[in-house]
Write a protein that holds these residues in place. Structure first.
Motif, PDB file in Angstrom:
ATOM      1  N   VAL A 292       0.819  -1.205   0.000  1.00  0.00           N
ATOM      2  CA  VAL A 292       0.000   0.000   0.000  1.00  0.00           C
ATOM      3  C   VAL A 292       0.860   1.265   0.000  1.00  0.00           C
ATOM      4  O   VAL A 292       0.778   2.080  -0.923  1.00  0.00           O
ATOM      5  CB  VAL A 292      -0.972   0.020   1.210  1.00  0.00           C
ATOM      6  N   CYS A 293       1.673   1.425   0.998  1.00  0.00           N
ATOM      7  CA  CYS A 293       2.504   2.628   1.120  1.00  0.00           C
ATOM      8  C   CYS A 293       3.815   2.418   0.356  1.00  0.00           C
ATOM      9  O   CYS A 293       4.906   2.469   0.917  1.00  0.00           O
ATOM     10  CB  CYS A 293       2.763   2.931   2.598  1.00  0.00           C
ATOM     11  N   THR A 294       3.669   2.198  -0.943  1.00  0.00           N
ATOM     12  CA  THR A 294       4.811   1.871  -1.795  1.00  0.00           C
ATOM     13  C   THR A 294       5.677   3.093  -2.059  1.00  0.00           C
ATOM     14  O   THR A 294       5.250   4.229  -1.885  1.00  0.00           O
ATOM     15  CB  THR A 294       4.324   1.268  -3.118  1.00  0.00           C
TER      16      THR A 294
ATOM     17  N   CYS B 172      -5.659   3.056   1.502  1.00  0.00           N
ATOM     18  CA  CYS B 172      -4.946   2.982   2.770  1.00  0.00           C
ATOM     19  C   CYS B 172      -5.902   2.962   3.958  1.00  0.00           C
ATOM     20  O   CYS B 172      -6.792   3.804   4.064  1.00  0.00           O
ATOM     21  CB  CYS B 172      -3.988   4.164   2.890  1.00  0.00           C
ATOM     22  N   LEU B 173      -5.688   2.029   4.869  1.00  0.00           N
ATOM     23  CA  LEU B 173      -6.513   1.906   6.064  1.00  0.00           C
ATOM     24  C   LEU B 173      -6.329   3.073   7.023  1.00  0.00           C
ATOM     25  O   LEU B 173      -7.202   3.346   7.849  1.00  0.00           O
ATOM     26  CB  LEU B 173      -6.163   0.605   6.807  1.00  0.00           C
ATOM     27  N   VAL B 174      -5.184   3.731   6.926  1.00  0.00           N
ATOM     28  CA  VAL B 174      -4.863   4.770   7.909  1.00  0.00           C
ATOM     29  C   VAL B 174      -4.622   6.122   7.242  1.00  0.00           C
ATOM     30  O   VAL B 174      -3.922   6.984   7.775  1.00  0.00           O
ATOM     31  CB  VAL B 174      -3.639   4.355   8.756  1.00  0.00           C
ATOM     32  N   ARG B 175      -5.217   6.324   6.087  1.00  0.00           N
ATOM     33  CA  ARG B 175      -5.023   7.563   5.330  1.00  0.00           C
ATOM     34  C   ARG B 175      -5.322   8.804   6.163  1.00  0.00           C
ATOM     35  O   ARG B 175      -4.588   9.794   6.117  1.00  0.00           O
ATOM     36  CB  ARG B 175      -5.925   7.539   4.089  1.00  0.00           C
ATOM     37  N   ASP B 176      -6.385   8.774   6.935  1.00  0.00           N
ATOM     38  CA  ASP B 176      -6.783   9.950   7.712  1.00  0.00           C
ATOM     39  C   ASP B 176      -5.871  10.213   8.911  1.00  0.00           C
ATOM     40  O   ASP B 176      -5.872  11.307   9.472  1.00  0.00           O
ATOM     41  CB  ASP B 176      -8.223   9.797   8.195  1.00  0.00           C
TER      42      ASP B 176
END
Length: 219
Positions: free
Chosen positions: A186-188, A197-201
């Motif tokens: 995800v955080c490539t 992303c699960l934690v974008r916020d």
């Protein structure tokens, strides 16, 4: 990233993937140790392809010594630095027998005394096999820790120590796997998949993207 945000971050990781595991294939502590040594500057996928035949031929330290450096090299020649790695695997197998009765030791000092085993490799073994709260900081974890604001640091040692201090104890044993998987899928590095992303916020990364991932996050 605030303490509350960090707690929320790992709560989400845990809900999405309650039992994260390494993607390296192994059946014993010895095989994991060898696989991690081989994974330096190589992908888990390429290592798994190489160790499939290697572990079939030499599943134990004794068998690895019998196979010998040249035999090991023949099995792992598809991965980078294979000759040096073959030398290290043969040597560490011999030392495991001489110093530890063929068993993988459960202390960092004993592990890093083995050929080809650095702090990162030792931390992977301590965490994965012995379930110790060790944090192996690779390029993925280093990137995620700095990009998100989870544990910024100029080098892997700084990041490691800050992660150990900032991650809630309830999540520390599995944090290494959650972070490496998040960085891998995800955080490539070049095109972070912020849209999935699960934690974008919770993340402090300024240049977020809305590009959806090619594949969903998986454990």
């Amino acid at each position: 990233m605030s303490r509350a945000a960090i707690a929320q971050m790992f709560e989400r990781f845990a809900q999405a993937n309650p039992a994260p595991k390494t993607e390296l294939a192994y059946a014993t502590p010895f095989q994991l140790l060898v696989a991690v040594v081989l994974s330096a500057q190589a992908t888990d996928k390429s290592v798994n392809l190489a160790t499939r035949g290697l572990f079939a031929a030499a599943p134990t330290p004794e068998a690895m010594i019998t196979l010998g450096e040249e035999g090991i090299a023949e099995h792992i020649k598809t991965i980078g630095l294979f000759r040096n790695k073959a030398r290290n695997v043969a040597a560490l197998s011999r030392l495991l027998l001489e110093r530890h009765g063929g068993e993988v030791p459960d202390t960092r000092d004993a592990l890093v005394a083995l050929p080809g085993v650095g702090r990162k490799t030792a931390n992977v073994v301590l965490n994965t096999i012995f379930r110790q709260p060790a944090m192996a900081v690779d390029t993925h974890i280093f990137r995620v820790a700095n990009r998100t604001g989870l544990a910024a640091g100029k080098n892997v040692d700084e990041v490691e120590q800050r992660l150990l201090k900032r991650i809630p104890k309830d999540y520390l044993l599995d944090a290494h796997h959650w972070l490496i998987l998040h960085g891998r899928y995800v955080c490539t590095a070049r095109k972070p998949r912020c849209g999935d992303c699960l934690v974008r916020d919770l993340c402090n990364f300024r240049d977020k993207t809305d590009v959806p991932a090619d594949a969903a996050f998986e454990g």
